[in-house]
Scaffold this active site. Structure first.
Site, PDB file in Angstrom:
ATOM      1  N   SER A 129       8.010  -2.838   0.508  1.00  0.00           N
ATOM      2  CA  SER A 129       8.371  -2.303   1.819  1.00  0.00           C
ATOM      3  C   SER A 129       8.889  -3.351   2.797  1.00  0.00           C
ATOM      4  O   SER A 129       9.644  -3.000   3.699  1.00  0.00           O
ATOM      5  CB  SER A 129       7.190  -1.541   2.419  1.00  0.00           C
ATOM      6  N   HIS A 146       9.345   4.216  -1.069  1.00  0.00           N
ATOM      7  CA  HIS A 146      10.715   3.876  -0.650  1.00  0.00           C
ATOM      8  C   HIS A 146      11.725   4.084  -1.775  1.00  0.00           C
ATOM      9  O   HIS A 146      12.878   3.676  -1.642  1.00  0.00           O
ATOM     10  CB  HIS A 146      10.777   2.422  -0.169  1.00  0.00           C
ATOM     11  N   LYS A 166       9.337   9.750   4.438  1.00  0.00           N
ATOM     12  CA  LYS A 166      10.451   8.803   4.418  1.00  0.00           C
ATOM     13  C   LYS A 166      11.741   9.533   4.019  1.00  0.00           C
ATOM     14  O   LYS A 166      12.260  10.287   4.806  1.00  0.00           O
ATOM     15  CB  LYS A 166      10.071   7.618   3.554  1.00  0.00           C
TER      16      LYS A 166
HETATM   17  C1  LIG Z   1       4.664   4.386   4.231  1.00  0.00           C
HETATM   18  C2  LIG Z   1       4.005   3.915   3.004  1.00  0.00           C
HETATM   19  C3  LIG Z   1       2.797   4.461   2.584  1.00  0.00           C
HETATM   20  C4  LIG Z   1       1.992   5.398   3.434  1.00  0.00           C
HETATM   21  O1  LIG Z   1       2.516   6.676   3.460  1.00  0.00           O
HETATM   22  P1  LIG Z   1       2.178   7.608   4.705  1.00  0.00           P
HETATM   23  O2  LIG Z   1       2.560   8.976   4.264  1.00  0.00           O
HETATM   24  O3  LIG Z   1       2.998   7.089   5.836  1.00  0.00           O
HETATM   25  O4  LIG Z   1       0.710   7.477   4.990  1.00  0.00           O
HETATM   26  C5  LIG Z   1       2.302   4.071   1.354  1.00  0.00           C
HETATM   27  N1  LIG Z   1       2.936   3.154   0.601  1.00  0.00           N
HETATM   28  C6  LIG Z   1       4.089   2.573   0.991  1.00  0.00           C
HETATM   29  C7  LIG Z   1       4.749   1.553   0.109  1.00  0.00           C
HETATM   30  C8  LIG Z   1       4.653   2.924   2.208  1.00  0.00           C
HETATM   31  O5  LIG Z   1       5.765   2.333   2.625  1.00  0.00           O
END
Ligand SMILES: *Cc1c(COP(=O)(O)O)cnc(C)c1O
Length: 398
Positions: free
Chosen positions: A183, A211, A243
Site C-alpha cells: 500500500s 489494492h 477501494k
Molecule cells: C485499506 C486496506 C485494508 C483495510 O480495509 P478497510 O476496508 O479500509 O478496513 C486492508 N489491507 C490493505 C492492504 C489496505 O490497503
C-alpha cells in the site's frame, strides 16, 4: 488546581505527538468523492483517494444499486450475519463475487480491517506460526498480534528468505501472509516465486488484494490473474470494497473448508453488525462495472504510464510500481511537507507519508491515480512538481 493522573498522562502524550510532527488532522470533504473535491473549503484535484476506477460518486451506479436493492431498505442490517443481519443482497453479492473469482465460497465483512483479523485468528492455535512480509498492512499485523502465536517477518518480497523460514521445522499449522499490492510502495507481490517456494509445503496462504482487485488481472480479478496463476485450495484472498469498488466493506474468498472455519471461529465476523444491505446492493452494481471495466483499466494504465514517463524526465525518484499507487520519494520529512503544501496551494492534493508509516529516511508523496483523472490533469501536476523542484533546488534532471 490538582490534575488527575489520567489528565496529566493524556495531555503529555498528546503534546508529544504534536511536537514530534505526528499529529493527524482530518481534512473535511464537502463534495462527493470525485477527482475534483472540495477540502477544507478549497477545490483541489485529488490524488489522495483509493477510488481507482472512479466509481464512488457515479450517479448511474447509485441508481442501479437502488433497483437491485428491491425491498431491502436503506437503513442498517439490524444484527450480525449469524443472527438476523444476513439479508438477500449480502447473500447474492457473496455468490456473485465467488463466481467472478471462481472460488467455492465468499464471506462478506463490514471492513477489511475486520476481515484481516478474521483470516488469522480463525485458524491460529497454540504452537502455530505466522510468516509475514515486512511491509504488510497494519491491519494484517494487528491480526497477527491478536492471534497470539509465533509471528515472524521476512524482508520485503524476498522469497529466498521466505523459503529459508519455511525450512525451520514446525509441527503445527503455518500460515504465510502477504499484501497483493503493497500500500505504501505500490509494487506487486512476487507471486510466481512465492508459489514456487510454497509448492510442496504444508501451509496456508493469505493474500490481501485491497489494492489489486478491480485493478490488476483479467476482469480485475487481482494478483493471481495478473500472473496467470490459479489459487489452490490452500489460498485465501481478502478483498476490500472501499477501494476500486467505490463501495464499503470487504470479503474473504476461498475453498469451503477455509470459509466455514472463518464463519464458525472468527470473532471479528460473529460479533459485529453486518453491513447495511443497501451497501451490498451498491457493491453488486459496482462488481458489474469492475468485470466490464477493461476500458477503465486501460485508461488507468495510460495515466500511470504518462505520469511515470513525465516524472522520470523531470528527474523525480519513483518506486518500481506499475499500479495506481505511485510514490515520489523525497526522503526528508520536512521536504515532503513543503512539497505537499506547495502543491496544495496550487490546487493538487498529494498526501505526504512520513515515518512511522514508512521507514525512516523514506518520506514520500503518495499519489493514487484513478480512472476519473485525465491526461491533462497529469500534465498540470507534472508542471507543478517541476515548480517544487525549482523552488527547492532538489532532484532536477540536468
Ligand atoms: C485499506 C486496506 C485494508 C483495510 O480495509 P478497510 O476496508 O479500509 O478496513 C486492508 N489491507 C490493505 C492492504 C489496505 O490497503
Amino acid at each position: 488546581m490538582h490534575n488527575h493522573t489520567w489528565q496529566t498522562r493524556l495531555t503529555q502524550r498528546l503534546s508529544n505527538q504534536r511536537e514530534a510532527g505526528l499529529w493527524r488532522d482530518r481534512p473535511l470533504m464537502t463534495s462527493a468523492p470525485a477527482a475534483r473535491v472540495q477540502v477544507n473549503g478549497k477545490w483541489l484535484i485529488s490524488f489522495a483517494s483509493n477510488d481507482y476506477l472512479g466509481l464512488a460518486a457515479d450517479a448511474s451506479l447509485a441508481a442501479e444499486a437502488l433497483a437491485l436493492n428491491a425491498d431491502a431498505g436503506l437503513g442498517g442490517s439490524s444484527a450480525s450475519h449469524v443472527l438476523a443481519g444476513h439479508h438477500l443482497p449480502h447473500h447474492l453479492l457473496e455468490d456473485e463475487l465467488a463466481d467472478w473469482l471462481g472460488v467455492e465460497r465468499v464471506l462478506l465483512f463490514s471492513s477489511g480491517y475486520l476481515a484481516n483479523l478474521a483470516v488469522q485468528t480463525a485458524f491460529m492455535q497454540q504452537g502455530d506460526r505466522l510468516i509475514h512480509d515486512k511491509l504488510n498492512h497494519a491491519s494484517l499485523i494487528d491480526g497477527a498480534l491478536l492471534s497470539g502465536v509465533n509471528f515472524k517477518r521476512y524482508p520485503h518480497n524476498n522469497m529466498a528468505a521466505l523459503a529459508r523460514r519455511l525450512l525451520q521445522p514446525n509441527a503445527c499449522l503455518t500460515m504465510v501472509v502477504t499484501d497483493g499490492v503493497f500500500s505504501m510502495d505500490g509494487d506487486v507481490v512476487n507471486l510466481p516465486a512465492m508459489l514456487d517456494a510454497l509448492a510442496d509445503k504444508d501451509v496456508l496462504l493469505v493474500v490481501d488484494e485491497a489494492h489489486s482487485f478491480g485493478v490488476l488481472g483479467e476482469q480485475g480479478r487481482g494478483s493471481f490473474s495478473h500472473f496467470k496463476r490459479k489459487a489452490k485450495p490452500n489460498v485465501l484472498r481478502v478483498g476490500t470494497l472501499g477501494k476500486a469498488f467505490g463501495s464499503s466493506g470487504a470479503f474473504v474468498a476461498g475453498s469451503g473448508l477455509l470459509i466455514d472455519t472463518i464463519a464458525q471461529f472468527a470473532r471479528s465476523y460473529r460479533y459485529t453488525t453486518a453491513q447495511p444491505p443497501y451497501q451490498a446492493s451498491f457493491t453488486r452494481a459496482a462488481l458489474r462495472r469492475v468485470q466490464q471495466g477493461d476500458h477503465l483499466r486501460a485508461h488507468l494504465n495510460r495515466l500511470i504510464t504518462h505520469f511515470r514517463a513525465g516524472a522520470k524526465a523531470l528527474g523525480l525518484t519513483l518506486m518500481p510500481s506499475l499500479t495506481p499507487i505511485q510514490p515520489i520519494l523525497l526522503n526528508d520529512n520536512a521536504r515532503a511537507m513543503r512539497w505537499q503544501q506547495q502543491l496544495w496551494d496550487a490546487g493538487f492534493w498529494l498526501p505526504a507519508i512520513r515515518p512511522p508509516t514508512v521507514p525512516e529516511g523514506t518520506a514520500r508523496l503518495r499519489l493514487s491515480i484513478c480512472a476519473n483523472h485525465t491526461i491533462e490533469q497529469i500534465e498540470q501536476l507534472l508542471l507543478e512538481l517541476q515548480k517544487c523542484q525549482i523552488k527547492d533546488g532538489y532532484g532536477i534532471n540536468h
